[in-house]
Design an enzyme around this catalytic site. Sequence first.
Site, short mmCIF file in Angstrom:
data_model
loop_
_atom_site.label_atom_id
_atom_site.label_comp_id
_atom_site.label_asym_id
_atom_site.label_seq_id
_atom_site.Cartn_x
_atom_site.Cartn_y
_atom_site.Cartn_z
N ASP A 27 -17.41 6.74 -1.92
CA ASP A 27 -16.21 6.53 -1.10
C ASP A 27 -15.98 7.82 -0.33
O ASP A 27 -16.59 8.86 -0.63
CB ASP A 27 -15.02 6.20 -2.03
CG ASP A 27 -13.74 5.82 -1.28
OD1 ASP A 27 -13.81 5.57 -0.05
OD2 ASP A 27 -12.68 5.78 -1.91
N HIS B 140 -7.13 1.07 -6.84
CA HIS B 140 -7.35 0.10 -5.75
C HIS B 140 -7.99 -1.14 -6.38
O HIS B 140 -9.15 -1.48 -6.10
CB HIS B 140 -8.25 0.72 -4.68
CG HIS B 140 -8.22 0.00 -3.37
ND1 HIS B 140 -7.41 -1.09 -3.11
CD2 HIS B 140 -8.92 0.22 -2.22
CE1 HIS B 140 -7.62 -1.50 -1.88
NE2 HIS B 140 -8.53 -0.73 -1.31
N ARG C 234 -13.59 -9.36 0.33
CA ARG C 234 -12.18 -9.05 0.13
C ARG C 234 -11.32 -10.31 0.34
O ARG C 234 -10.37 -10.55 -0.40
CB ARG C 234 -11.70 -7.94 1.10
CG ARG C 234 -12.39 -6.59 0.95
CD ARG C 234 -12.08 -5.89 -0.35
NE ARG C 234 -10.67 -5.77 -0.65
CZ ARG C 234 -9.85 -4.80 -0.19
NH1 ARG C 234 -10.33 -3.86 0.62
NH2 ARG C 234 -8.58 -4.75 -0.54
N CYS D 158 -16.42 0.98 -0.26
CA CYS D 158 -15.23 0.18 0.09
C CYS D 158 -14.90 0.26 1.57
O CYS D 158 -14.17 -0.61 2.07
CB CYS D 158 -14.04 0.62 -0.75
SG CYS D 158 -13.50 2.32 -0.42
N GLN E 48 -9.76 -3.99 -4.38
CA GLN E 48 -11.06 -3.59 -3.83
C GLN E 48 -12.18 -3.85 -4.82
O GLN E 48 -13.22 -4.44 -4.49
CB GLN E 48 -11.04 -2.10 -3.46
CG GLN E 48 -12.39 -1.57 -3.00
CD GLN E 48 -12.81 -2.14 -1.67
OE1 GLN E 48 -12.04 -2.12 -0.72
NE2 GLN E 48 -14.03 -2.67 -1.57
N ARG F 172 0.87 -1.19 0.00
CA ARG F 172 0.00 0.00 0.00
C ARG F 172 0.89 1.22 0.00
O ARG F 172 1.80 1.34 0.83
CB ARG F 172 -0.89 0.00 1.24
CG ARG F 172 -1.60 1.33 1.45
CD ARG F 172 -2.83 1.20 2.30
NE ARG F 172 -3.86 0.47 1.59
CZ ARG F 172 -5.10 0.30 2.05
NH1 ARG F 172 -5.45 0.82 3.20
NH2 ARG F 172 -5.99 -0.37 1.35
#
Length: 253
Positions: free
Chosen positions: A171, A80, A238, A210, A83, A53
């Site tokens: 988001d 991402h 996930r 997310c 995700q 990340r």
Amino acid sequence: NSTRTRFSFDAAMRQLGGDVIISTASDMQLGRGETIADTARVLSRMVDAVMLRSNRHSDLEDLAANCAVPVINGLSDTGHPCQILADLMTFEAHRGPVAGKTLAWLGDGNNVCASFIHAAPLLGYRLNIACPEGYAPDPADLARAASLQGQVAVTRDPREAVAGADCVITDTWVSMGDTDKDARMAALAPFQVNEALMDLAHRDAVFLHCLPAHREEEVVSAVIDGPRSLIWEEAENRIHAQKSILAWCFGAI
Ligand code: NVA
């Protein structure tokens, strides 16, 4: 910072029979100036895959260019992807194949939005993005999607974006690395996902986020806790998506 990505990759790797080492830059020599390239060369001799990340996508590319093992994007400032695999899996479990369906993205044209743009031409869904001026997705991502016959539209009108949509997604308005919180809150306020907006979507529309959510900012509690919200299943998925990614990296699928 990571909750879902870290825990899901950790759980996924262990469920597949592997093991995990978790580190942050500040507890590695990276934090004392060792280069990403040198770190990559060493990690390649010690582990079978690296999930990173990073706030700078160029760091991820630098790591990947110097790693002899698979490098997985666990979120960067420009995407991402792990995700949205879980998001699309969740959608398909409830609404069937995503090809031909309409997804509506509300708010900041951020990293998660970018991954939905990247996948649109590959998977054949239509993506309606509603965002204020100054918070639009990267024009290069939009141009690439268009060149691949992806159906991606950008509007300033949230009502237009959600009209008839099969899925409504939002988001946080302030992503990791963003420093202009006050300006963002003001500009993005009209793009809040609320019940009135959800009522404009398809009657079977689902809601995805997310997480982490900022309730009563980008989404109201009545929606995120409501009957159309799939957020907890989305979070659980996930793990399943990460297992597929790892199995693919290791050549098992
Ligand atoms: N756009 C958010 C996603 C968090 C999982 C961020 O980058 O902070």
